[in-house]
Motif scaffolding. Structure first.
Motif, PDB file in Angstrom:
ATOM      1  N   ASN A 225      -4.590  12.439  -9.681  1.00  0.00           N
ATOM      2  CA  ASN A 225      -4.645  11.294  -8.858  1.00  0.00           C
ATOM      3  C   ASN A 225      -5.480  10.155  -9.512  1.00  0.00           C
ATOM      4  N   VAL A 226      -5.083   8.809  -9.448  1.00  0.00           N
ATOM      5  CA  VAL A 226      -5.453   7.576 -10.013  1.00  0.00           C
ATOM      6  C   VAL A 226      -5.557   6.541  -8.706  1.00  0.00           C
ATOM      7  N   CYS A 227      -6.412   5.741  -8.857  1.00  0.00           N
ATOM      8  CA  CYS A 227      -6.399   4.604  -7.743  1.00  0.00           C
ATOM      9  C   CYS A 227      -6.312   3.324  -8.366  1.00  0.00           C
ATOM     10  N   GLY A 228      -5.469   2.596  -7.612  1.00  0.00           N
ATOM     11  CA  GLY A 228      -5.196   1.379  -8.181  1.00  0.00           C
ATOM     12  C   GLY A 228      -5.504   0.226  -6.948  1.00  0.00           C
ATOM     13  N   ARG A 229      -6.170  -0.969  -7.533  1.00  0.00           N
ATOM     14  CA  ARG A 229      -6.411  -2.085  -6.404  1.00  0.00           C
ATOM     15  C   ARG A 229      -5.534  -3.052  -6.757  1.00  0.00           C
TER      16      ARG A 229
ATOM     17  N   TYR B 183      -0.926  -3.565  -9.608  1.00  0.00           N
ATOM     18  CA  TYR B 183      -2.053  -2.561  -9.221  1.00  0.00           C
ATOM     19  C   TYR B 183      -2.645  -2.738 -10.592  1.00  0.00           C
ATOM     20  N   THR B 184      -4.095  -2.607 -10.623  1.00  0.00           N
ATOM     21  CA  THR B 184      -4.943  -2.109 -11.595  1.00  0.00           C
ATOM     22  C   THR B 184      -5.694  -0.977 -11.644  1.00  0.00           C
ATOM     23  N   THR B 185      -5.725  -0.104 -12.507  1.00  0.00           N
ATOM     24  CA  THR B 185      -6.743   1.134 -12.415  1.00  0.00           C
ATOM     25  C   THR B 185      -7.898   0.788 -12.195  1.00  0.00           C
ATOM     26  N   VAL B 186      -8.638   1.389 -11.031  1.00  0.00           N
ATOM     27  CA  VAL B 186     -10.017   1.510 -10.718  1.00  0.00           C
ATOM     28  C   VAL B 186     -10.562   2.859 -10.702  1.00  0.00           C
ATOM     29  N   SER B 187     -11.842   3.234 -10.477  1.00  0.00           N
ATOM     30  CA  SER B 187     -12.221   4.514 -10.486  1.00  0.00           C
ATOM     31  C   SER B 187     -11.845   4.853  -9.203  1.00  0.00           C
TER      32      SER B 187
ATOM     33  N   SER C 182      -5.399   8.944   1.333  1.00  0.00           N
ATOM     34  CA  SER C 182      -4.687  10.044   0.873  1.00  0.00           C
ATOM     35  C   SER C 182      -3.328   9.539  -0.082  1.00  0.00           C
ATOM     36  N   VAL C 183      -2.985  10.531  -0.785  1.00  0.00           N
ATOM     37  CA  VAL C 183      -1.868  10.191  -1.892  1.00  0.00           C
ATOM     38  C   VAL C 183      -0.614   9.578  -1.384  1.00  0.00           C
ATOM     39  N   GLY C 184      -0.530   8.232  -1.917  1.00  0.00           N
ATOM     40  CA  GLY C 184       0.754   7.473  -1.293  1.00  0.00           C
ATOM     41  C   GLY C 184       0.430   6.423  -0.211  1.00  0.00           C
ATOM     42  N   SER C 185      -0.832   6.295  -0.040  1.00  0.00           N
ATOM     43  CA  SER C 185      -1.467   5.508   1.354  1.00  0.00           C
ATOM     44  C   SER C 185      -2.357   4.193   0.731  1.00  0.00           C
ATOM     45  N   ARG C 186      -2.304   3.238   1.413  1.00  0.00           N
ATOM     46  CA  ARG C 186      -3.162   2.091   1.247  1.00  0.00           C
ATOM     47  C   ARG C 186      -4.177   1.983   1.899  1.00  0.00           C
ATOM     48  N   GLY C 187      -5.599   1.530   1.561  1.00  0.00           N
ATOM     49  CA  GLY C 187      -6.700   1.624   2.545  1.00  0.00           C
ATOM     50  C   GLY C 187      -7.807   0.625   1.585  1.00  0.00           C
TER      51      GLY C 187
ATOM     52  N   ASN D  12      -8.904  -6.333  -1.641  1.00  0.00           N
ATOM     53  CA  ASN D  12      -9.925  -5.090  -1.596  1.00  0.00           C
ATOM     54  C   ASN D  12      -9.148  -4.083  -1.109  1.00  0.00           C
ATOM     55  N   LEU D  13      -8.020  -3.958  -1.233  1.00  0.00           N
ATOM     56  CA  LEU D  13      -6.963  -2.912  -0.927  1.00  0.00           C
ATOM     57  C   LEU D  13      -6.683  -2.027  -2.071  1.00  0.00           C
ATOM     58  N   CYS D  14      -6.775  -0.753  -1.921  1.00  0.00           N
ATOM     59  CA  CYS D  14      -6.681   0.023  -2.975  1.00  0.00           C
ATOM     60  C   CYS D  14      -5.465   1.343  -2.459  1.00  0.00           C
ATOM     61  N   ASN D  15      -4.762   1.707  -3.484  1.00  0.00           N
ATOM     62  CA  ASN D  15      -3.884   2.992  -3.064  1.00  0.00           C
ATOM     63  C   ASN D  15      -4.272   3.956  -3.899  1.00  0.00           C
ATOM     64  N   ARG D  16      -3.936   5.235  -3.648  1.00  0.00           N
ATOM     65  CA  ARG D  16      -4.015   6.203  -4.312  1.00  0.00           C
ATOM     66  C   ARG D  16      -2.669   6.810  -4.724  1.00  0.00           C
ATOM     67  N   PHE D  17      -2.580   7.054  -6.062  1.00  0.00           N
ATOM     68  CA  PHE D  17      -1.369   7.492  -6.556  1.00  0.00           C
ATOM     69  C   PHE D  17      -1.141   8.885  -7.166  1.00  0.00           C
TER      70      PHE D  17
END
Length: 119
Positions: free
Chosen positions: A46-50, A79-83, A91-96, A55-60
């Motif tokens: 999994n990776v996280c993208g802003r 999207y840019t990769t963040v920690s 969860s994967v495929g969701s934005r929060g 301030n919205l991130c999405n888990r890919f």
């Protein structure tokens, strides 16, 4: 001979139409080609993208999915990769909200408290 000439004419017209500028057509109607090299689509890392500067991130599921989503996006925001810790609780495929959700709607991760000491 006539069918070969007609086919050549049609191909020439199609090629000419492809070279013309799009003019007033919307960008959503023009096809977009995304070439992603060195991608392991089967990876489960999994990776996280802003999303842009928000301030919205999405888990890919993996970095290929993030790169693909940024490429096919109709807007200029990417999207840019963040920690991955920024996607805790997402969860994967969701934005929060990046950094996890908070119980208070007025809190923000961009707020720094100011401590004033007197005397």
């Amino acid at each position: 001979m006539k069918s070969t000439l007609r086919l050549s004419t049609v191909l020439l017209l199609v090629a000419f139409a492809c070279m013309l500028p799009s003019g007033s057509s919307s960008s959503s109607s023009t096809p977009k080609i995304c070439v992603l090299k060195n991608c392991d689509w089967n990876s489960d890392t999994n990776v996280c993208g802003r999303y842009g500067r928000s301030n919205l991130c999405n888990r890919f599921k993996n970095s290929c999915a993030l790169r693909y989503e940024s490429c096919v996006s109709s807007s200029s925001v990417k999207y840019t990769t963040v920690s991955l810790s920024q996607c805790s609780g997402i969860s994967v495929g969701s934005r929060g909200t990046c950094g996890g959700s908070s119980s208070s709607s007025s809190s923000s991760s961009n707020v720094t408290p100011i401590i004033i000491r007197r005397g």
